[in-house]
Every structure is written in structure tokens, then in C-alpha cells.
Design an enzyme around this catalytic site. Structure first.
Site, PDB file in Angstrom:
ATOM      1  N   GLY A  46       0.780  -1.233   0.000  1.00 43.05           N
ATOM      2  CA  GLY A  46       0.000   0.000   0.000  1.00 43.05           C
ATOM      3  C   GLY A  46       0.809   1.278   0.000  1.00 43.05           C
ATOM      4  N   SER A  47       2.037   1.236  -0.580  1.00 47.02           N
ATOM      5  CA  SER A  47       2.834   2.470  -0.585  1.00 47.02           C
ATOM      6  C   SER A  47       2.154   3.558  -1.422  1.00 47.02           C
ATOM      7  CB  SER A  47       4.243   2.207  -1.120  1.00 47.02           C
ATOM      8  OG  SER A  47       4.188   1.673  -2.411  1.00 47.02           O
ATOM      9  N   ASN A  48       1.480   3.148  -2.489  1.00 43.60           N
ATOM     10  CA  ASN A  48       0.779   4.151  -3.308  1.00 43.60           C
ATOM     11  C   ASN A  48      -0.444   4.700  -2.591  1.00 43.60           C
ATOM     12  OD1 ASN A  48       2.230   4.304  -5.991  1.00 43.60           O
ATOM     13  ND2 ASN A  48       2.067   2.096  -5.665  1.00 43.60           N
TER      14      ASN A  48
ATOM     15  N   ASN B  97      -6.382   2.051 -13.376  1.00 44.66           N
ATOM     16  CA  ASN B  97      -5.306   1.236 -12.803  1.00 44.66           C
ATOM     17  C   ASN B  97      -3.963   1.967 -12.884  1.00 44.66           C
ATOM     18  OD1 ASN B  97      -4.024  -1.164 -11.815  1.00 44.66           O
ATOM     19  ND2 ASN B  97      -3.431  -1.695 -13.914  1.00 44.66           N
TER      20      ASN B  97
ATOM     21  N   HIS C  27       0.013   1.200 -13.230  1.00 47.93           N
ATOM     22  CA  HIS C  27       0.860   0.080 -13.654  1.00 47.93           C
ATOM     23  C   HIS C  27       2.323   0.549 -13.759  1.00 47.93           C
ATOM     24  CE1 HIS C  27       1.761  -3.782 -15.396  1.00 47.93           C
ATOM     25  NE2 HIS C  27       2.537  -3.153 -16.270  1.00 47.93           N
TER      26      HIS C  27
ATOM     27  N   SER D 111       2.385   4.150 -15.601  1.00 48.48           N
ATOM     28  CA  SER D 111       1.216   4.588 -16.383  1.00 48.48           C
ATOM     29  C   SER D 111      -0.044   4.511 -15.528  1.00 48.48           C
ATOM     30  CB  SER D 111       0.989   3.667 -17.591  1.00 48.48           C
ATOM     31  OG  SER D 111       2.145   3.539 -18.372  1.00 48.48           O
TER      32      SER D 111
ATOM     33  N   ASP E 226      -4.224  -4.729 -18.516  1.00 49.95           N
ATOM     34  CA  ASP E 226      -3.327  -3.584 -18.753  1.00 49.95           C
ATOM     35  C   ASP E 226      -3.390  -3.075 -20.197  1.00 49.95           C
ATOM     36  OD1 ASP E 226      -2.464  -3.856 -16.095  1.00 49.95           O
ATOM     37  OD2 ASP E 226      -0.837  -5.204 -16.642  1.00 49.95           O
TER      38      ASP E 226
HETATM   39  C1  GAR Z   1       2.759  -1.046  -7.593  1.00 50.44           C
HETATM   40  O1  GAR Z   1       4.033  -1.040  -8.188  1.00 50.44           O
HETATM   41  C2  GAR Z   1       1.679  -1.126  -8.658  1.00 50.44           C
HETATM   42  O2  GAR Z   1       1.934  -0.373  -9.793  1.00 50.44           O
HETATM   43  C3  GAR Z   1       1.713  -2.592  -8.977  1.00 50.44           C
HETATM   44  O3  GAR Z   1       1.791  -3.205  -7.711  1.00 50.44           O
HETATM   45  C4  GAR Z   1       2.557  -2.361  -6.844  1.00 50.44           C
HETATM   46  C5  GAR Z   1       1.800  -2.164  -5.556  1.00 50.44           C
HETATM   47  O4  GAR Z   1       2.579  -1.529  -4.586  1.00 50.44           O
HETATM   48  N1  GAR Z   1       0.543  -2.984  -9.723  1.00 50.44           N
HETATM   49  C6  GAR Z   1       0.590  -3.800 -10.766  1.00 50.44           C
HETATM   50  O5  GAR Z   1       1.594  -4.350 -11.148  1.00 50.44           O
HETATM   51  C7  GAR Z   1      -0.759  -4.027 -11.445  1.00 50.44           C
HETATM   52  N2  GAR Z   1      -0.582  -4.599 -12.736  1.00 50.44           N
HETATM   53  P1  GAR Z   1       1.937  -0.920  -3.271  1.00 50.44           P
HETATM   54  O6  GAR Z   1       1.044  -1.991  -2.649  1.00 50.44           O
HETATM   55  O7  GAR Z   1       3.116  -0.616  -2.391  1.00 50.44           O
HETATM   56  O8  GAR Z   1       1.164   0.320  -3.639  1.00 50.44           O
END
Ligand code: GAR
Length: 175
Positions: free
Chosen positions: A13-15, A98, A100, A126, A135
Site C-alpha cells: 500500500g505504498s501508493n 489502474n 501500472h 502509467s 493492462d
Molecule cells: C505497484 O508497483 C503497482 O503499480 C503494482 O503493484 C505495486 C503495488 O505496490 N501494480 C501492478 O503491477 C498491477 N498490474 P503498493 O502496494 O506498495 O502500492
């Protein structure tokens, strides 16, 4: 006027954390397909959180109806590692977006950063609309990340760019 947002997560969940930090007065609805550490950021903020059980078509339909009833206008997938079924795309009345970690249409699917780095291709992130193909939907926002000699730092650069574009996107749609 800001619209109601749901965020779907699966992991760290860093994003999600960067969104909550960037928009301190907002409380998006947070859904996860399993108990995961990302939910702790949302719980600390006092957001509505729910762990989903998505075992069959009916579960997905119920979720679409719940989101519609809550008048959620947009679902943002931030590391949601589950394929969204076609019937959910039509049953949910809002948009599904999404994040990506590659410069789509290059490197869709899993291990995108690693594959692009090993190929010596440009790195980046993206934001795109979710359609039936994984995607594959139209790209709404994209930004390159700088490549370093080592993989670890290059990967960190991509994650930093991800956090920036997701907040930029939410500013653009007046979250
Ligand atoms: C992120 O890099 C996101 O872009 C990727 O999973 C990670 C989640 O990190 N998503 C995909 O690859 C979807 N195709 P997070 O849990 O630290 O936010």
C-alpha cells in the site's frame, strides 16, 4: 466538486499511503481482496475499509451494487492483484482506473519493472482505464523513471514516479 473514490489494494500500500499523505482531508473507501498491511494506512486515517471475498460472479456483482449504492464514481486500482471480470466492468456505473509500473503498452502483466530493466528498455509508470484486456485500456497519464546501473535503485525510481503520477492524476480529476 470532488467525487467519491474507492481504492482497491492487495499488499503493502505504498501508493495508497502517498495518496492519503497528499490529500490529508479526504477519506476514500478502501477495499482489499485479503487482509494486508496497506489497510493499516487507511484504518489510521479513519477511512471505511473492507476485506473482500471475491470467490464467484455473485460476489463481484454484489460489490458493483454496493459501490453504485454508495455513489462511488471512480475505482482506483493501486496494486490490486486480481483481474477485474468483464461483468463487473459493465455493472459498476463509474470508471475503473489502474496504476501500472511500466510505460504501457510495453510490459503489461507481472514483473514489468524487472523485465524492462533486463531488456534495457525505458522505465516508467502509467495510469490507464481498465478494460477487459489486462493492462490494455487507454493510457491517461504516463511518466518515465530514470534507469540507474543497479536494479534496486531503478525500481525505487519507478515506485517514486508511480506515487507522483497517481497524485497528479487525482488532482486532475479533482479528487
Ligand atoms: C505497484 O508497483 C503497482 O503499480 C503494482 O503493484 C505495486 C503495488 O505496490 N501494480 C501492478 O503491477 C498491477 N498490474 P503498493 O502496494 O506498495 O502500492
Amino acid at each position: 466538486m470532488s467525487q467519491k473514490l474507492a481504492i482497491f489494494i492487495s499488499g503493502y500500500g505504498s501508493n495508497l499511503k502517498s495518496v492519503l499523505d497528499h490529500f490529508p482531508n479526504r477519506k476514500p473507501y478502501i477495499y482489499a481482496n485479503k487482509e494486508c498491511s496497506g489497510l493499516s494506512w487507511a484504518r489510521r486515517r479513519g477511512c471505511f475499509t473492507q476485506v473482500l471475498s471475491l470467490k464467484n460472479e455473485q460476489n463481484w456483482s454484489d460489490l458493483a451494487h454496493e459501490l453504485n449504492d454508495l455513489k462511488i464514481k471512480r475505482v482506483l486500482l493501486l496494486g490490486f492483484m486480481k483481474i477485474i471480470p468483464a461483468h463487473f466492468l459493465s455493472e459498476f456505473k463509474g470508471e475503473i482506473i489502474n496504476l501500472h509500473p511500466s510505460l504501457l503498452p510495453s510490459y503489461p502483466g507481472l514483473k514489468s519493472i524487472e523485465k524492462a530493466f533486463n531488456d534495457g528498455a525505458d522505465l516508467g509508470a502509467s495510469i490507464h482505464k481498465v478494460t477487459e484486456g489486462v493492462d490494455e485500456g487507454p493510457v491517461l497519464l504516463q511518466r518515465k523513471a530514470s534507469t540507474e546501473t543497479d536494479y534496486k535503485t531503478s525500481k525505487q525510481n519507478v515506485h517514486f514516479v508511480e506515487q507522483r503520477i497517481v497524485c497528479k492524476y487525482l488532482n486532475l480529476v479533482s479528487f
